[in-house]
Design a protein around this motif. Structure first.
Motif, PDB file in Angstrom:
ATOM      1  N   GLY A  76      11.975  -8.899  15.065  1.00  0.00           N
ATOM      2  CA  GLY A  76      11.311  -9.094  13.580  1.00  0.00           C
ATOM      3  C   GLY A  76      11.256  -8.233  12.437  1.00  0.00           C
ATOM      4  O   GLY A  76      11.414  -8.344  11.328  1.00  0.00           O
ATOM      5  N   ASP A  77      10.876  -6.456  12.781  1.00  0.00           N
ATOM      6  CA  ASP A  77      11.083  -6.235  11.361  1.00  0.00           C
ATOM      7  C   ASP A  77      12.279  -5.701  10.708  1.00  0.00           C
ATOM      8  O   ASP A  77      12.665  -5.784  10.357  1.00  0.00           O
ATOM      9  CB  ASP A  77      11.437  -4.280  12.699  1.00  0.00           C
ATOM     10  CG  ASP A  77      10.061  -3.827  13.498  1.00  0.00           C
ATOM     11  OD1 ASP A  77       8.471  -4.204  12.436  1.00  0.00           O
ATOM     12  OD2 ASP A  77       9.421  -3.097  14.388  1.00  0.00           O
ATOM     13  N   MET A  78      13.768  -5.724  11.659  1.00  0.00           N
ATOM     14  CA  MET A  78      15.247  -6.084  11.410  1.00  0.00           C
ATOM     15  C   MET A  78      15.093  -7.060  10.013  1.00  0.00           C
ATOM     16  O   MET A  78      15.838  -7.430   8.932  1.00  0.00           O
ATOM     17  CB  MET A  78      15.886  -6.170  11.882  1.00  0.00           C
ATOM     18  CG  MET A  78      16.098  -4.698  13.089  1.00  0.00           C
ATOM     19  SD  MET A  78      17.752  -4.352  14.049  1.00  0.00           S
ATOM     20  CE  MET A  78      18.616  -4.217  12.405  1.00  0.00           C
ATOM     21  N   GLU A  79      14.850  -8.480  10.982  1.00  0.00           N
ATOM     22  CA  GLU A  79      15.036 -10.118  10.182  1.00  0.00           C
ATOM     23  C   GLU A  79      13.910  -9.605   8.861  1.00  0.00           C
ATOM     24  O   GLU A  79      14.638  -9.942   7.918  1.00  0.00           O
ATOM     25  CB  GLU A  79      13.955 -11.019  10.532  1.00  0.00           C
ATOM     26  CG  GLU A  79      14.625 -11.362  12.007  1.00  0.00           C
ATOM     27  CD  GLU A  79      13.466 -12.312  13.000  1.00  0.00           C
ATOM     28  OE1 GLU A  79      14.856 -12.945  13.815  1.00  0.00           O
ATOM     29  OE2 GLU A  79      12.640 -12.485  13.260  1.00  0.00           O
ATOM     30  N   THR A  80      12.104  -8.729   8.688  1.00  0.00           N
ATOM     31  CA  THR A  80      11.632  -8.621   7.478  1.00  0.00           C
ATOM     32  C   THR A  80      12.939  -7.215   6.954  1.00  0.00           C
ATOM     33  O   THR A  80      12.871  -7.641   5.745  1.00  0.00           O
ATOM     34  CB  THR A  80      10.919  -8.111   8.043  1.00  0.00           C
ATOM     35  OG1 THR A  80      10.046  -8.937   8.731  1.00  0.00           O
ATOM     36  CG2 THR A  80       9.281  -8.060   6.412  1.00  0.00           C
ATOM     37  N   ASP A 143      24.561  -7.450   7.825  1.00  0.00           N
ATOM     38  CA  ASP A 143      23.552  -7.301   9.401  1.00  0.00           C
ATOM     39  C   ASP A 143      23.064  -8.481   9.707  1.00  0.00           C
ATOM     40  O   ASP A 143      23.124  -9.529   9.049  1.00  0.00           O
ATOM     41  CB  ASP A 143      22.396  -6.270   8.186  1.00  0.00           C
ATOM     42  CG  ASP A 143      21.999  -5.290   9.645  1.00  0.00           C
ATOM     43  OD1 ASP A 143      22.810  -5.235  10.612  1.00  0.00           O
ATOM     44  OD2 ASP A 143      21.298  -4.209   9.754  1.00  0.00           O
ATOM     45  N   PHE A 144      22.723  -8.571  10.864  1.00  0.00           N
ATOM     46  CA  PHE A 144      21.880  -9.111  11.246  1.00  0.00           C
ATOM     47  C   PHE A 144      21.190  -8.598  12.666  1.00  0.00           C
ATOM     48  O   PHE A 144      21.515  -7.447  13.298  1.00  0.00           O
ATOM     49  CB  PHE A 144      23.321 -10.025  12.624  1.00  0.00           C
ATOM     50  CG  PHE A 144      24.391 -10.590  12.031  1.00  0.00           C
ATOM     51  CD1 PHE A 144      24.135 -11.417  11.449  1.00  0.00           C
ATOM     52  CD2 PHE A 144      25.733  -9.518  12.310  1.00  0.00           C
ATOM     53  CE1 PHE A 144      25.046 -12.392  10.417  1.00  0.00           C
ATOM     54  CE2 PHE A 144      26.909 -10.523  11.248  1.00  0.00           C
ATOM     55  CZ  PHE A 144      26.510 -11.592  10.519  1.00  0.00           C
ATOM     56  N   ALA A 145      19.756  -9.627  12.694  1.00  0.00           N
ATOM     57  CA  ALA A 145      17.970  -8.793  13.302  1.00  0.00           C
ATOM     58  C   ALA A 145      19.214  -8.696  14.906  1.00  0.00           C
ATOM     59  O   ALA A 145      19.768  -9.788  14.827  1.00  0.00           O
ATOM     60  CB  ALA A 145      17.575  -9.376  13.410  1.00  0.00           C
ATOM     61  N   ARG A 146      18.411  -7.676  15.303  1.00  0.00           N
ATOM     62  CA  ARG A 146      19.035  -7.757  16.838  1.00  0.00           C
ATOM     63  C   ARG A 146      17.851  -6.558  18.174  1.00  0.00           C
ATOM     64  O   ARG A 146      17.157  -5.730  17.030  1.00  0.00           O
ATOM     65  CB  ARG A 146      20.036  -6.513  17.221  1.00  0.00           C
ATOM     66  CG  ARG A 146      20.869  -6.073  16.438  1.00  0.00           C
ATOM     67  CD  ARG A 146      21.824  -5.538  15.948  1.00  0.00           C
ATOM     68  NE  ARG A 146      22.308  -4.613  15.429  1.00  0.00           N
ATOM     69  CZ  ARG A 146      22.977  -4.566  14.249  1.00  0.00           C
ATOM     70  NH1 ARG A 146      22.372  -5.015  13.666  1.00  0.00           N
ATOM     71  NH2 ARG A 146      22.637  -2.803  14.111  1.00  0.00           N
TER      72      ARG A 146
END
Length: 231
Positions: A76-80, A143-146
């Protein structure tokens, strides 16, 4: 990235609100505390919409409760972070002490390729592929959230997204320097990637090891896919 006062203020904020997650923005080179309005502030952070309008953030910093969450970004942090395109920082806090700020975002693409310590979602195998393409080819891959162990959670990060990132599948006998490989390492799906540097050397980054160049030969039996950037 910013002066030491930004980190000091952010770390003090994390201590003040622990066990909740602190959140704030860097604006005009200063750290500004922002209310965490998440429904479960001990496990997530959400900033009011007007924070984005009022402060014109240069970066976002939030904290993790070190007794609950690890010191790396969640999916979720990466998505934001990906959605905003801003540098993000994480501070881990146990109520008594805090870690330094862990920064991540596209500025990390400039980090030297060799000798990186592994940090999930920041300095991992795909992060190294992105950095190599940026530093060597001037190409900014998406980049891709993971999550840390995305392959154990039903995700197919590598095989589902390589075309979106501008790659095309090739046969193993066509591989040449700059092509990317996917490996299956004690997993049901390919979970690791790296770059062929020449006929005998590859560049990759495994969990628990520093990023490095090494002979590709011992890894060939684990490689499941070769892909070539052609966007």
């Amino acid at each position: 990235m910013f002066d030491d006062d930004v980190a000091r203020q952010a770390r003090a904020h994390a201590l003040d609100v622990w066990p909740q997650e602190a959140c704030g923005v860097v604006s005009g080179g200063r750290y500004i505390r922002v209310p965490n309005i998440a429904e479960d502030p001990e496990n997530a952070f959400e900033m009011p919409a007007d924070a984005w309008l009022n402060y014109t953030p240069q970066a976002v910093i939030h904290s993790h409760n070190a007794k609950i969450h690890p010191h790396w970004p969640s999916k979720g942090d990466m998505e934001t972070q990906i959605a905003t395109g801003l540098p993000f920082g994480i501070i881990s806090c146990d109520g008594e002490v805090t870690t330094p700020v862990l920064w991540w975002g596209d500025h990390c693409l400039d980090t030297p390729l060799l000798g990186r310590s592994f940090v999930p979602g920041v300095f991992d195998c795909y992060g190294l592929v992105r950095s190599w393409y940026w530093q060597e080819r001037g190409v900014r891959l998406p980049d891709f959230a993971r999550s840390k162990n995305w392959w154990e959670e039903g995700d197919h990060l590598l095989t589902d997204h390589f075309e979106e990132a501008g790659f095309t599948a090739i046969d193993a006998n066509e591989a040449r320097p700059g092509d990317v490989f996917f490996m299956q390492l004690v997993s049901k799906v390919p979970c690791h990637s790296g770059i062929l540097l020449d006929d005998s050397l590859c560049l990759h980054h495994l969990d628990g090891r520093l990023s490095r160049r090494e002979p590709v030969g011992p890894w060939l039996k684990r490689i499941t896919h070769w892909v070539r950037y052609d966007a």
